[in-house]
Design an enzyme around this catalytic site. Sequence first.
Site, PDB file in Angstrom:
ATOM      1  N   HIS A  77      -7.198   7.749  -5.991  1.00 41.36           N
ATOM      2  CA  HIS A  77      -8.053   8.228  -4.892  1.00 41.36           C
ATOM      3  C   HIS A  77      -7.478   7.747  -3.560  1.00 41.36           C
ATOM      4  O   HIS A  77      -7.300   8.537  -2.623  1.00 41.36           O
ATOM      5  CB  HIS A  77      -9.488   7.723  -5.073  1.00 41.36           C
ATOM      6  CG  HIS A  77     -10.333   7.837  -3.832  1.00 41.36           C
ATOM      7  ND1 HIS A  77     -10.780   9.043  -3.355  1.00 41.36           N
ATOM      8  CD2 HIS A  77     -10.797   6.911  -2.962  1.00 41.36           C
ATOM      9  CE1 HIS A  77     -11.485   8.847  -2.244  1.00 41.36           C
ATOM     10  NE2 HIS A  77     -11.505   7.556  -1.982  1.00 41.36           N
ATOM     11  N   ASP A 106       9.490  26.218  18.978  1.00 43.73           N
ATOM     12  CA  ASP A 106       9.259  25.841  17.582  1.00 43.73           C
ATOM     13  C   ASP A 106       9.461  24.341  17.510  1.00 43.73           C
ATOM     14  O   ASP A 106       9.719  23.695  18.524  1.00 43.73           O
ATOM     15  CB  ASP A 106      10.246  26.570  16.647  1.00 43.73           C
ATOM     16  CG  ASP A 106       9.716  26.638  15.214  1.00 43.73           C
ATOM     17  OD1 ASP A 106       9.453  25.566  14.649  1.00 43.73           O
ATOM     18  OD2 ASP A 106       9.550  27.751  14.678  1.00 43.73           O
ATOM     19  N   TRP A 142      -4.369   1.006  -4.451  1.00 43.08           N
ATOM     20  CA  TRP A 142      -3.331   1.745  -3.715  1.00 43.08           C
ATOM     21  C   TRP A 142      -2.300   0.803  -3.112  1.00 43.08           C
ATOM     22  O   TRP A 142      -1.194   1.208  -2.798  1.00 43.08           O
ATOM     23  CB  TRP A 142      -3.952   2.616  -2.622  1.00 43.08           C
ATOM     24  CG  TRP A 142      -4.291   1.893  -1.359  1.00 43.08           C
ATOM     25  CD1 TRP A 142      -5.424   1.187  -1.112  1.00 43.08           C
ATOM     26  CD2 TRP A 142      -3.493   1.807  -0.174  1.00 43.08           C
ATOM     27  NE1 TRP A 142      -5.374   0.658   0.157  1.00 43.08           N
ATOM     28  CE2 TRP A 142      -4.208   1.020   0.756  1.00 43.08           C
ATOM     29  CE3 TRP A 142      -2.243   2.314   0.215  1.00 43.08           C
ATOM     30  CZ2 TRP A 142      -3.717   0.713   2.041  1.00 43.08           C
ATOM     31  CZ3 TRP A 142      -1.766   2.003   1.481  1.00 43.08           C
ATOM     32  CH2 TRP A 142      -2.500   1.214   2.380  1.00 43.08           C
ATOM     33  N   SER A 169       9.409  12.521   3.146  1.00 40.70           N
ATOM     34  CA  SER A 169       8.755  13.661   3.791  1.00 40.70           C
ATOM     35  C   SER A 169       8.159  13.272   5.136  1.00 40.70           C
ATOM     36  O   SER A 169       8.384  13.943   6.146  1.00 40.70           O
ATOM     37  CB  SER A 169       7.671  14.213   2.863  1.00 40.70           C
ATOM     38  OG  SER A 169       6.711  14.925   3.607  1.00 40.70           O
ATOM     39  N   SER A 170       7.415  12.172   5.157  1.00 37.97           N
ATOM     40  CA  SER A 170       6.752  11.862   6.428  1.00 37.97           C
ATOM     41  C   SER A 170       7.744  11.354   7.464  1.00 37.97           C
ATOM     42  O   SER A 170       7.552  11.567   8.654  1.00 37.97           O
ATOM     43  CB  SER A 170       5.595  10.881   6.231  1.00 37.97           C
ATOM     44  OG  SER A 170       6.008   9.768   5.532  1.00 37.97           O
ATOM     45  N   HIS A 253      -0.401  -2.343   7.818  1.00 40.95           N
ATOM     46  CA  HIS A 253      -1.279  -2.315   8.974  1.00 40.95           C
ATOM     47  C   HIS A 253      -0.915  -1.246   9.991  1.00 40.95           C
ATOM     48  O   HIS A 253      -1.783  -0.493  10.410  1.00 40.95           O
ATOM     49  CB  HIS A 253      -1.503  -3.676   9.629  1.00 40.95           C
ATOM     50  CG  HIS A 253      -2.777  -3.601  10.406  1.00 40.95           C
ATOM     51  ND1 HIS A 253      -4.008  -3.677   9.811  1.00 40.95           N
ATOM     52  CD2 HIS A 253      -3.025  -3.277  11.693  1.00 40.95           C
ATOM     53  CE1 HIS A 253      -4.947  -3.449  10.713  1.00 40.95           C
ATOM     54  NE2 HIS A 253      -4.376  -3.209  11.855  1.00 40.95           N
ATOM     55  N   GLU A 255       0.267   1.431   9.227  1.00 39.40           N
ATOM     56  CA  GLU A 255      -0.195   2.633   8.528  1.00 39.40           C
ATOM     57  C   GLU A 255      -1.637   2.965   8.909  1.00 39.40           C
ATOM     58  O   GLU A 255      -2.012   4.130   9.051  1.00 39.40           O
ATOM     59  CB  GLU A 255      -0.069   2.437   7.011  1.00 39.40           C
ATOM     60  CG  GLU A 255      -0.736   3.507   6.156  1.00 39.40           C
ATOM     61  CD  GLU A 255      -0.032   4.851   6.220  1.00 39.40           C
ATOM     62  OE1 GLU A 255       1.111   4.895   6.699  1.00 39.40           O
ATOM     63  OE2 GLU A 255      -0.648   5.842   5.809  1.00 39.40           O
ATOM     64  N   TYR A 257      -2.962   2.584  11.714  1.00 39.88           N
ATOM     65  CA  TYR A 257      -2.954   3.268  13.010  1.00 39.88           C
ATOM     66  C   TYR A 257      -2.245   4.604  12.934  1.00 39.88           C
ATOM     67  O   TYR A 257      -2.508   5.488  13.747  1.00 39.88           O
ATOM     68  CB  TYR A 257      -2.371   2.348  14.085  1.00 39.88           C
ATOM     69  CG  TYR A 257      -3.297   1.174  14.267  1.00 39.88           C
ATOM     70  CD1 TYR A 257      -4.510   1.356  14.913  1.00 39.88           C
ATOM     71  CD2 TYR A 257      -3.034  -0.058  13.700  1.00 39.88           C
ATOM     72  CE1 TYR A 257      -5.418   0.330  15.008  1.00 39.88           C
ATOM     73  CE2 TYR A 257      -3.940  -1.097  13.804  1.00 39.88           C
ATOM     74  CZ  TYR A 257      -5.124  -0.899  14.457  1.00 39.88           C
ATOM     75  OH  TYR A 257      -6.039  -1.906  14.538  1.00 39.88           O
ATOM     76  N   SER A 268      -9.372  13.049  22.374  1.00 40.20           N
ATOM     77  CA  SER A 268      -9.090  13.087  23.809  1.00 40.20           C
ATOM     78  C   SER A 268      -8.845  14.502  24.315  1.00 40.20           C
ATOM     79  O   SER A 268      -8.810  14.727  25.525  1.00 40.20           O
ATOM     80  CB  SER A 268      -7.869  12.217  24.128  1.00 40.20           C
ATOM     81  OG  SER A 268      -8.081  10.905  23.694  1.00 40.20           O
ATOM     82  N   HIS A 302      -3.677 -10.470   8.453  1.00 40.59           N
ATOM     83  CA  HIS A 302      -5.139 -10.550   8.373  1.00 40.59           C
ATOM     84  C   HIS A 302      -5.656  -9.895   7.094  1.00 40.59           C
ATOM     85  O   HIS A 302      -6.832  -9.999   6.790  1.00 40.59           O
ATOM     86  CB  HIS A 302      -5.826  -9.985   9.630  1.00 40.59           C
ATOM     87  CG  HIS A 302      -5.732  -8.511   9.802  1.00 40.59           C
ATOM     88  ND1 HIS A 302      -5.711  -7.899  11.019  1.00 40.59           N
ATOM     89  CD2 HIS A 302      -5.663  -7.499   8.904  1.00 40.59           C
ATOM     90  CE1 HIS A 302      -5.630  -6.592  10.864  1.00 40.59           C
ATOM     91  NE2 HIS A 302      -5.599  -6.331   9.581  1.00 40.59           N
ATOM     92  N   HIS A 303      -4.771  -9.232   6.363  1.00 37.75           N
ATOM     93  CA  HIS A 303      -5.151  -8.732   5.034  1.00 37.75           C
ATOM     94  C   HIS A 303      -4.981  -9.824   3.978  1.00 37.75           C
ATOM     95  O   HIS A 303      -5.250  -9.601   2.815  1.00 37.75           O
ATOM     96  CB  HIS A 303      -4.289  -7.528   4.657  1.00 37.75           C
ATOM     97  CG  HIS A 303      -4.444  -6.367   5.582  1.00 37.75           C
ATOM     98  ND1 HIS A 303      -5.374  -5.375   5.372  1.00 37.75           N
ATOM     99  CD2 HIS A 303      -3.821  -6.056   6.735  1.00 37.75           C
ATOM    100  CE1 HIS A 303      -5.301  -4.487   6.355  1.00 37.75           C
ATOM    101  NE2 HIS A 303      -4.367  -4.881   7.204  1.00 37.75           N
ATOM    102  N   THR A 328      -8.604  -0.526  22.016  1.00 42.70           N
ATOM    103  CA  THR A 328      -9.476   0.429  21.322  1.00 42.70           C
ATOM    104  C   THR A 328     -10.769   0.616  22.107  1.00 42.70           C
ATOM    105  O   THR A 328     -11.270   1.735  22.242  1.00 42.70           O
ATOM    106  CB  THR A 328      -9.771  -0.064  19.889  1.00 42.70           C
ATOM    107  OG1 THR A 328      -8.555  -0.494  19.292  1.00 42.70           O
ATOM    108  CG2 THR A 328     -10.364   1.042  19.054  1.00 42.70           C
ATOM    109  N   LYS A 331     -10.328   2.927  24.955  1.00 44.50           N
ATOM    110  CA  LYS A 331     -10.384   4.337  24.584  1.00 44.50           C
ATOM    111  C   LYS A 331     -11.829   4.800  24.421  1.00 44.50           C
ATOM    112  O   LYS A 331     -12.229   5.845  24.945  1.00 44.50           O
ATOM    113  CB  LYS A 331      -9.598   4.579  23.288  1.00 44.50           C
ATOM    114  CG  LYS A 331      -8.150   4.221  23.401  1.00 44.50           C
ATOM    115  CD  LYS A 331      -7.334   4.703  22.243  1.00 44.50           C
ATOM    116  CE  LYS A 331      -6.935   6.133  22.405  1.00 44.50           C
ATOM    117  NZ  LYS A 331      -5.806   6.354  23.309  1.00 44.50           N
ATOM    118  N   ARG A 450     -15.047  -5.117  -4.877  1.00 44.36           N
ATOM    119  CA  ARG A 450     -14.544  -3.749  -4.982  1.00 44.36           C
ATOM    120  C   ARG A 450     -13.669  -3.610  -6.219  1.00 44.36           C
ATOM    121  O   ARG A 450     -13.267  -4.591  -6.832  1.00 44.36           O
ATOM    122  CB  ARG A 450     -13.773  -3.362  -3.713  1.00 44.36           C
ATOM    123  CG  ARG A 450     -12.520  -4.166  -3.492  1.00 44.36           C
ATOM    124  CD  ARG A 450     -11.949  -3.967  -2.109  1.00 44.36           C
ATOM    125  NE  ARG A 450     -11.167  -2.746  -2.016  1.00 44.36           N
ATOM    126  CZ  ARG A 450     -10.082  -2.598  -1.222  1.00 44.36           C
ATOM    127  NH1 ARG A 450      -9.670  -3.596  -0.465  1.00 44.36           N
ATOM    128  NH2 ARG A 450      -9.413  -1.479  -1.173  1.00 44.36           N
TER     129      ARG A 450
END
Lengths: 541, 186
Positions: A77, A106, A142, A169-170, A253, A255, A257, A268, A302-303, A328, A331, A450
């Site tokens: 998931h 293009d 994950w 790919s990315s 981390h 990731e 963002y 925006s 921090h993880h 943040t 924003k 979890r």
Amino acid sequence: MAIADTAGHAPHTGKPTGLGRWLFATNHKDIGSLYLWFSFIMFLTGGVMALAIRLELFSPGLQFWQPELFNQLVTLHGLIMIFGAIMPAFNGLANWMLPLMIGAPDMAFARMNNWSFWLLPPAALLLLLSFFVPGGAAASGWTMYAPLSTQMGMGMDMTIFAIHILGVSSIMGAINIIVTVLNLRAPGLTLMKMPMFAWASLITAYLIIAVMPVLAGAVTMVLTDRHFGTHFFNAAGGGDPVMYQHVFWFFGHPEVYIMALPAFGIISQVIPTFSRKRLFGYTSMVYATASIAILSFMVWAHHMFTTGMPATAQLFFMYATMLIAVPTGVKVFNWVATMWQGSLTFETPMLFAIGFICLFTIGGLSGVILSVAAVDTQLQDTYYVVAHFHYVLVAGALFSLFSAVYYWFPKMTGRMYSERLGKLHFWWSMVWFNVTFFPMHFLGLAGMPRRIPDYALQFTDFNSLATIGAFCFGLGQLIVLYNLLISLRRGPPAVEHPWEGAQTLEWRIPTPAPYHSFVEAPEVDADDNGVIHAVRGGTHH
Amino acid sequence: MALQPQPPSMPPDARRALLLKLCVIVVMMFGFAWALIPLYRVICEVTGINQVVQADTLAEDTARPVSSARPVTLVFDANVQAGLPWQVRPLVRQLSARPGEFVRVEYEITNASNRRVVGQAVPRYLPAAAGEHVKKLDCFCFRQQVFAPGETRRFPVVFVVDRKLPEEVESITLAYSVFDVPGSGG
């Protein structure tokens, strides 16, 4: 003369037809559509897994799945939603809209664009097929922490390979975005006048090329630990499983963002349009986005507050994490200030954008709470964390994507979606999202861990509530599917300028967007956030 | 797409140059992931973090027993990675010692299988913060240990609890986890 004229222009307005149009697609709009549909299918796939998880958690005890399968569902998931749904969806939107917003014909590398899309389906297939191999799919979560990931069956190998493909790919998609934005902008559209969506995509693309290779490295180390006798994460061989977490979160981390910054870009664009005002504090928005991206490289540990880090390191990562709340916050306040005294209307894109601001802020605040090392020690790996990241990823990334799809639907398709169904979709999602995820805060504070298929009796009520919410939320996503399909076929033709507050370049071209737009680059007289005062030249076929 | 005119300021070469630069970043970041491994090792060596399987050096007054100091309870434990056919047990489960006093205990390890097995022990402390105050002078965890089939051996562990141990720590648990060293067994 007429004959000579035709030969001179030879406009090949005809689109390629049949399967070949999609298989060999080089048109940014076709590839964008492929990305968006692929990510929607993956969203439904990952969603079904989420429902399977919630089904098991409806009541304590084991009803439907064995713990092994439950863990596989949790893992897949996460992987499918992150790498299959959210990231490709943002890439698809960037594909579709960036050239239109900056006046490019293009994407910069059309054939690489084709590749970066067509790598995705095989990777998704690898992930899904891994359920059916001996030992089942990866069941490590994950994050694929060692030593779990160095032990499992061939499902883990398939997952590692899938991650490699998705990463390639990315990275290719990100390179395309960077080169397009930096090299193909229309004359007059300087960097500090670009739409925020272009800025967000650009900065996100830089994050992707900086950290996806690190993830590739981390999973490659897992692979060599598994099969080639290395001991990167094996304590007996002098390695350290905690080392995996350090390498992984150096990717992980930023990731976060990568999945949030494009959402900020979309919001925006949408908020000024429906507030009929210019974006408040454009320059600060650009710098806030950039500083979030830079800070995201300094907070990975921090993880890992509970891995036994020295207190000094915990304090450093705690303060660095809290620091991210500043840009943040800039924003969020800028969006609110944009709405302030605007003449607001609440069409579906605006509803999703406002929903985003409200719920993303809740997710942001629970993030600040989790950044406190002493608190995190208590909440690590509880449902509080699950609630936190679903507030920023579902109500954040996903709501912004819905906002974007409704917002640009008329420009993409030339038809109008059903506003009535759109609003129903929003309110339905808004209510059931909160029913699903808000109680998880309480569960986490009460100590429910979890990634466990069973739980203590006192957690039953909130879990049942969350499951009911999840099924209703999931059902509600069929509304948007139905709305899109029916509007594609029978929606009323969109007017030339569906949102009169929209002032960026993509709204200056015919609706629907011509297959070959800006074949000749326009010259624009632009202002902050891509607001266009005048366009000269620029032809389409 | 045959028609892709460039904005005048950006010739196609610029795209290629940028593409190459970005590819270099990608390759460098992939390399960086691998460089993190030695980088962390060096950082840990320099800062002394996580150096649990090396002999500690004693400061001048570390090993001077303080007669007035309250004794600390020391608890010894061991566990073995699943699948490793070893039995590891401390001969003394618990004792009390004053900070600054030399302590010598023994662990007995038996290879209960009929094959040659190589293992590596990794010590852990509870509370974790007390770990830096346990100065090990000799330990079987400093080396990989090779065991013949059915062999039993005793190993000494010699250490001093640093006098700088905070007052509030009343008990320290020293627990070994023993891992199979893959690829080196018989």
